[in-house]
Design an enzyme around this catalytic site. Structure first.
Site, PDB file in Angstrom:
ATOM      1  N   HIS A  44       0.863  -1.249  -0.071  1.00 28.09           N
ATOM      2  CA  HIS A  44      -0.072  -0.031  -0.011  1.00 28.09           C
ATOM      3  C   HIS A  44       0.955   1.304   0.072  1.00 28.09           C
ATOM      4  O   HIS A  44       0.508   2.211  -0.685  1.00 28.09           O
ATOM      5  CB  HIS A  44      -0.828   0.035   1.190  1.00 28.09           C
ATOM      6  CG  HIS A  44      -1.922   1.161   1.187  1.00 28.09           C
ATOM      7  ND1 HIS A  44      -3.213   0.689   0.534  1.00 28.09           N
ATOM      8  CD2 HIS A  44      -2.190   2.206   1.947  1.00 28.09           C
ATOM      9  CE1 HIS A  44      -3.757   1.908   0.772  1.00 28.09           C
ATOM     10  NE2 HIS A  44      -3.373   2.706   1.527  1.00 28.09           N
ATOM     11  N   HIS A  90     -10.502   2.724  -0.554  1.00 32.25           N
ATOM     12  CA  HIS A  90     -10.417   2.368   0.863  1.00 32.25           C
ATOM     13  C   HIS A  90     -11.373   1.030   0.862  1.00 32.25           C
ATOM     14  O   HIS A  90     -12.452   0.813   1.508  1.00 32.25           O
ATOM     15  CB  HIS A  90     -11.261   3.364   1.691  1.00 32.25           C
ATOM     16  CG  HIS A  90     -10.407   3.656   3.031  1.00 32.25           C
ATOM     17  ND1 HIS A  90     -10.826   3.944   4.169  1.00 32.25           N
ATOM     18  CD2 HIS A  90      -9.226   3.795   3.191  1.00 32.25           C
ATOM     19  CE1 HIS A  90     -10.098   4.218   4.994  1.00 32.25           C
ATOM     20  NE2 HIS A  90      -8.944   4.069   4.687  1.00 32.25           N
TER      21      HIS A  90
END
Length: 730
Positions: A44, A90
Site C-alpha cells: 500500500h 479504501h
C-alpha cells in the site's frame, strides 16, 4: 519484545525482506523499527509490485503543474487558478466496517487535497459491490453510502458524480474509491518536501489513539475467513474535526509560516515524517512523549503506526510557532512541537528519554523492495459467431425493459440523493449526467469531473479494457462541453503474486498509458490497490479513472436531457454491431465470452474534438455518450431526463436491429441539434471525416421505434428508476 523472522512475517514482511532489513541496518531491528519497516515496505505504501510499470505512464502536459509523487496532482485552469485532485481506495476497511471504511476514505482523500493548500470543491466516488443476491451486498451498500454521505455532507463539500456497479467478483471484496477536487491559487500550492535544519516539526489535529494500527498492512493482504478479526485496524473518522482542521490549515497557509505539510494517512506518523524527510534529503528527530495521545500508556510502536484520522504534520519556519499555535488553539485543535529537522538523514525517535528507533531514511524509501513480478499476457478472445436464431424470439421492448432495469444501468438516484450535491452553491450539473460540473466561484469558468471503470472489458482483454476506460472518461467530459485536461487513477486488482492478476495489471496500465498519451490526457496522480481477493480468488481487474476537464464559459455547458420538439438526434461515430462483452450479450443471451469492443484512438480524439467545436458554435442542444447498454439505452436515458420522446427514422443499416440498438462500439455519441443547423453541422462533421447518421426526431412523450414498437416515457422511467429503490426496501 524479541524480534525475529517469525515476528517479521506476522507483520506482513517476507522472510527475505526481513533479511534485507537486518543487512541494511547491520543489526536486528527492535519492535518499533520493525513496525516502521512493515508499514513503509507494504504494498500500500511502497508500490513494490507496481512502481516498475507505473513509470511508463505519461505524466506531463502543458496544463500539468504537479504530476505523481505528491499528495495529489495539480493542473492549471488559467487566470492564476489550479485544480488539485486525486482518487484513492479504501476497499478493505469498507468491507470490514462499511460506514467507517467509506467515511475515512472520503476524509483521507480530502486531506490529501487540502494539505496542498486547496479548498475541496467537489467529491466523487466509484463503488463496486457483489451480486445483488449475495447476503452481504445490501448492508455493505447501505453502510458505504451512509459513510460517504455522512463525512462529505458534514464537511460541506458537494458529491457531484460517481459510479456504482455490481458483480459477483466483488462478493468477498468490495471496492470503495474516493476522489476529491480542490481549488487553489497557483502561487499558494504547498508541498511535502522538508527543507532547512533545526526547523520545528509540528503535530496538529486530533489526538492519537489505537484505531487503525496496521491499517496499511491490512490493505496489503488478502482476506480469509478471519476477516472480522481485522475490525480494530479500521480507522474511525470525525468529519467535524476535519472541518476545523481544514479551516485552521488554510488560515495558516494564507501566511508564510509553512515549509512543508503532509497528511497523516496510511501508516500515520510513520509515513508522513519519513516521506517529508526523504523528499528533503534530511533527517527528522521526534520526541514521542510530546505526541498528543487520547489513550493511556501508548507505546512508541502504537504511536508511530496509529492511523487515527484528522491529523497533519507540518515543518514550520523558526519563530512562527506561537502564531501557528494561536490559530490551532482558536479552532480547538491539538498543536504540539514534537521534533525538528536534522542533517543525519535518519528518522530518530525518543521516548522516556531513550532512543527507541534510529533508521536511515533511504533504507525505508529508496531501498524499499521493487519487484519485477512474473506475469502472463492475455490473448484477445475470438469473436462469437451468433446464429440468427438467437435473435428471433427476442422483442425489442422486452430487451430494453431488462437492460434499463439492470442493476448496472438503472438510476442510482437512491444513492446520490443521500449526498449533498449542491452545498457551496456552485454545482451546475448534479449526479446522474455524464459528468458532474462545478463553477469556479465568482467566475465564468467551470470544472467537470467524472469517474469510470469497465471491469468486464478489462477482464476479457486487459490491454483493450485499459484503453477503453480512459476513452470513456474522455467522452464523459466532452459530453458536457469540457476540454479533457488530465486524469487520476485508482488501480484495483487481485494479488500481484498471481501471474494472471499481475498480467491484468501490467496490460491495463499499458492500455491506460497508450490512450492517455494519444489523447493528451496525462495521469497526474493515483493509487494502486492490490490483494483485492478472498483466499485465492481475485476481483475482476478494475482500474477506476477520474477525469477532469475545463469549461471556459459555464453557459456553454451541455446536459443530456432532450430539449425541444422537432429537433434532430444524430449518432456520431459508426455502429459496427459489436455485441461481445456487451450488457445485451451477458444478460439477454447469457454469453460471457468474446473480446471487448475495439478502441480506435484516432476516432475517439477526432470525434470528441469535433463535438467540442460544434458546442463552441452553439449547435449542440444536448449530448450523451453511448457506452454500457448501447444506443437504445443511451437515447432512453436522454428521453427520461428530458421527459420527451423520439420517433426513429427507418433503419438503413445492414445490421439486425438488436446489433444496432445494443452494440457497445466505442467512440460514439448522441447529439441533439436544431433542424436549421443540420447543413452546417454536417459540413463540419464531413470536413473532419466524422461518421454520423440521423437517428430520429424529438416528439412528445413517446418513443416510436417502428410501427409495432412504441413505449411511453413513463414506461421507460419506471423500468429505469425502480430497481434500486425496490431492492433496498425489500
Amino acid at each position: 519484545m524479541l524480534v525475529n523472522q517469525k515476528v517479521a512475517v506476522e507483520h506482513g514482511l517476507k522472510a527475505e525482506e526481513y533479511e534485507k532489513i537486518c543487512k541494511l541496518l547491520k543489526r536486528t531491528p527492535n519492535i518499533t523499527e520493525l513496525g516502521i519497516f512493515s508499514a513503509m515496505w507494504n504494498e500500500h505504501c511502497s508500490y513494490k509490485s507496481s512502481r516498475l510499470h507505473l513509470k511508463k505512464m505519461p505524466t506531463k502536459g502543458k496544463k500539468v503543474i504537479q504530476g505523481p509523487g505528491e499528495n495529489a496532482g495539480v493542473i492549471d485552469i488559467e487566470d492564476g487558478d489550479a485544480i488539485v485532485f486525486k482518487i484513492e481506495s479504501h476497499n478493505h476497511p469498507s468491507f470490514i466496517e462499511p460506514y467507517q471504511g467509506a467515511a475515512t476514505g472520503v476524509g483521507g482523500i480530502m486531506r490529501d487535497v487540502f494539505t496542498m493548500g486547496a479548498r475541496p470543491i467537489a467529491n466523487l466516488n466509484s463503488i463496486h459491490f457483489g451480486s445483488p443476491q449475495h447476503k452481504k451486498t445490501k448492508n455493505l451498500l447501505r453502510g458505504v453510502v451512509h459513510g460517504i454521505g455522512g463525512y462529505g455532507n458534514c464537511m460541506g463539500v458537494p458529491t457531484i458524480a460517481g459510479q456504482t456497479s455490481f458483480d459477483s467478483s466483488y462478493n468477498g471484496n468490495i471496492l470503495v474509491n474516493a476522489m476529491t477536487l480542490g481549488l487553489v491559487k497557483k502561487n499558494k500550492i504547498f508541498y511535502s518536501k522538508a527543507a532547512g535544519l533545526n526547523k520545528p516539526v509540528i503535530y496538529v489535529g486530533s489526538k492519537t489513539g489505537r484505531d487503525g494500527i496496521h491499517g496499511a498492512s491490512m490493505a496489503s493482504a488478502s482476506f480469509d475467513e478471519k476477516i472480522e478479526e481485522k475490525k480494530p485496524t479500521v480507522q474511525v473518522g470525525d468529519p467535524f474535526t476535519e472541518k476545523l482542521l481544514l479551516e485552521a490549515c488554510l488560515e495558516l497557509m494564507s501566511g508564510d509560516s509553512i515549509i512543508a505539510i503532509q497528511d497523516m494517512g496510511a501508516a500515520g506518523l510513520t509515513s508522513s515524517s519519513i516521506e517529508m524527510a526523504s523528499k528533503g534529503n534530511l533527517g527528522i528527530e521526534i520526541n514521542l512523549n510530546k505526541v498528543p495521545c487520547r489513550e493511556l500508556k501508548m507505546t512508541p510502536y502504537e504511536i508511530m503506526l496509529s492511523e487515527s484520522q484528522e491529523r497533519m504534520l507540518i515543518v514550520l519556519e523558526n519563530g512562527k510557532e506561537e502564531l501557528a499555535k494561536k490559530i490551532f488553539d482558536k479552532w480547538n485543535l491539538d498543536f504540539a512541537i514534537i521534533g525538528k529537522t536534522t542533517n543525519t538523514k535518519n528518522i530518530e525517535l525518543f521516548f522516556d528519554n531513550k532512543q527507541v528507533a534510529n533508521i536511515p531514511v533511504n533504507t525505508l524509501v529508496e531501498n524499499s523492495p521493487m519487484y519485477d513480478r512474473k506475469w502472463k499476457k492475455a490473448k484477445l478472445p475470438k469473436k462469437n459467431k451468433l446464429k440468427k436464431e438467437v435473435f428471433t424470439k427476442l422483442k425489442i421492448k422486452n430487451v430494453l425493459q431488462k437492460i434499463l432495469s439492470n442493476q448496472n444501468i438503472c438510476s442510482k438516484e437512491w444513492i446520490w440523493q443521500q449526498y449533498d450535491h449542491t452545498v457551496m452553491g456552485d454545482t451546475i450539473q448534479k449526479p446522474g449526467g455524464d459528468s458532474g460540473v462545478v463553477r469556479v466561484h465568482g467566475t465564468d469558468k467551470a470544472v467537470a469531473a467524472s469517474v469510470d471503470s469497465s471491469a468486464v472489458y478489462c477482464w476479457a482483454h486487459p490491454l483493450t479494457g485499459g484503453k477503453q476506460v480512459v476513452a470513456e472518461s474522455w467522452r464523459n467530459l466532452i459530453s458536457v462541453g469540457a476540454t479533457p485536461t488530465a486524469i487520476t487513477n485508482c488501480l484495483n486488482f487481485g494479488s500481484p503474486e498471481n501471474e494472471d492478476n499481475m498480467g491484468e495489471f501490467v496490460e491495463c496500465v499499458e492500455g491506460i498509458s497508450e490512450a492517455s498519451e494519444y489523447l493528451d490526457f496525462p495521469v497526474v496522480s493515483g493509487n494502486v490497490s492490490f490483494y483485492n481477493q478472498t483466499k485465492e480468488v481475485g476481483i475482476k481487474p478494475t482500474p477506476s479513472i477520474g477525469g477532469v476537464g475545463l469549461i471556459k464559459n459555464y453557459k456553454k455547458m451541455i446536459t443530456m436531457d432532450l430539449k425541444e420538439i422537432n429537433n434532430l438526434i444524430l449518432v456520431i461515430g459508426k455502429t459496427e454491431g459489436h455485441i461481445d462483452q456487451s450488457l445485451f450479450a451477458r444478460t439477454i443471451l447469457d454469453e460471457k465470452n468474446g473480446p471487448p469492443p475495439e478502441v480506435n484512438l484516432f476516432n475517439e480524439k477526432n470525434n470528441g474534438e469535433s463535438l467540442l467545436s460544434l458546442i463552441e458554435k452553439d449547435y449542440i442542444k444536448s449530448a450523451h455518450d453511448i457506452s454500457l447498454g448501447g444506443l437504445l439505452t443511451a437515447i432512453s436515458k436522454m428521453c427520461i431526463k428530458g421527459n420527451k420522446g423520439i420517433k426513429f427514422r427507418k433503419l438503413k443499416n445492414l445490421l439486425n436491429k438488436f446489433e444496432y440498438f445494443f452494440a457497445e462500439d466505442q467512440g460514439r455519441y448522441l447529439i441533439e441539434i436544431n433542424l436549421k443547423d443540420l447543413v452546417n453541422v454536417k459540413k463540419i462533421l464531413d470536413k473532419n471525416s466524422v461518421f454520423h447518421e440521423e437517428l430520429g426526431v424529438i416528439i412528445e412523450k413517446e418513443m416510436i421505434i417502428d410501427e409495432k414498437t412504441k413505449l411511453t416515457i413513463d414506461e421507460l422511467r419506471s423500468y429505469n428508476t425502480n430497481w434500486l429503490e425496490n431492492y433496498m426496501d425489500s
